[in-house]
Design a protein around this motif. Sequence first.
Motif, mmCIF file in Angstrom:
data_model
loop_
_atom_site.group_PDB
_atom_site.id
_atom_site.type_symbol
_atom_site.label_atom_id
_atom_site.label_comp_id
_atom_site.label_asym_id
_atom_site.label_seq_id
_atom_site.Cartn_x
_atom_site.Cartn_y
_atom_site.Cartn_z
ATOM 1 N N ALA A 135 0.852 -1.189 0.000
ATOM 2 C CA ALA A 135 0.000 0.000 0.000
ATOM 3 C C ALA A 135 0.887 1.237 0.000
ATOM 4 C CB ALA A 135 -0.913 0.015 1.214
ATOM 5 N N SER A 161 -1.851 -1.061 -3.903
ATOM 6 C CA SER A 161 -2.979 -0.152 -3.783
ATOM 7 C C SER A 161 -2.467 1.218 -3.363
ATOM 8 C CB SER A 161 -4.002 -0.669 -2.777
ATOM 9 O OG SER A 161 -3.419 -0.779 -1.500
ATOM 10 N N ASN A 207 -6.676 3.206 -9.660
ATOM 11 C CA ASN A 207 -7.644 2.789 -8.658
ATOM 12 C C ASN A 207 -7.144 3.278 -7.299
ATOM 13 O OD1 ASN A 207 -9.710 1.575 -7.296
ATOM 14 N ND2 ASN A 207 -8.835 -0.467 -7.401
#
Length: 82
Positions: free
Chosen positions: A21, A51, A73
């Motif tokens: 992340a 992410s 995203n």
Amino acid sequence: MTIHTRNIQETGRAAIALPLAIVIVTYNSAEVLGGLLNSLAPALTEVPNVSIIVVDNNSADNSTEMARQHALNIRVLEDRSK
């Protein structure tokens, strides 16, 4: 941005794709946030399980809108407590 990886044969271990992340904390940074996200995009296609989380600290500019409208995203968290 360059992503360095080792050949599995070099390490002698099995490859494990751990989740990653990238957390970006912002405050009135719309002017530079788009460029940052654009620079991350090519690297993200090379790395699995990545992410991006943008944490906005009650910005008065359009930082959160810019992050939400980006092609990547991205999860946007907003602190509106101030």
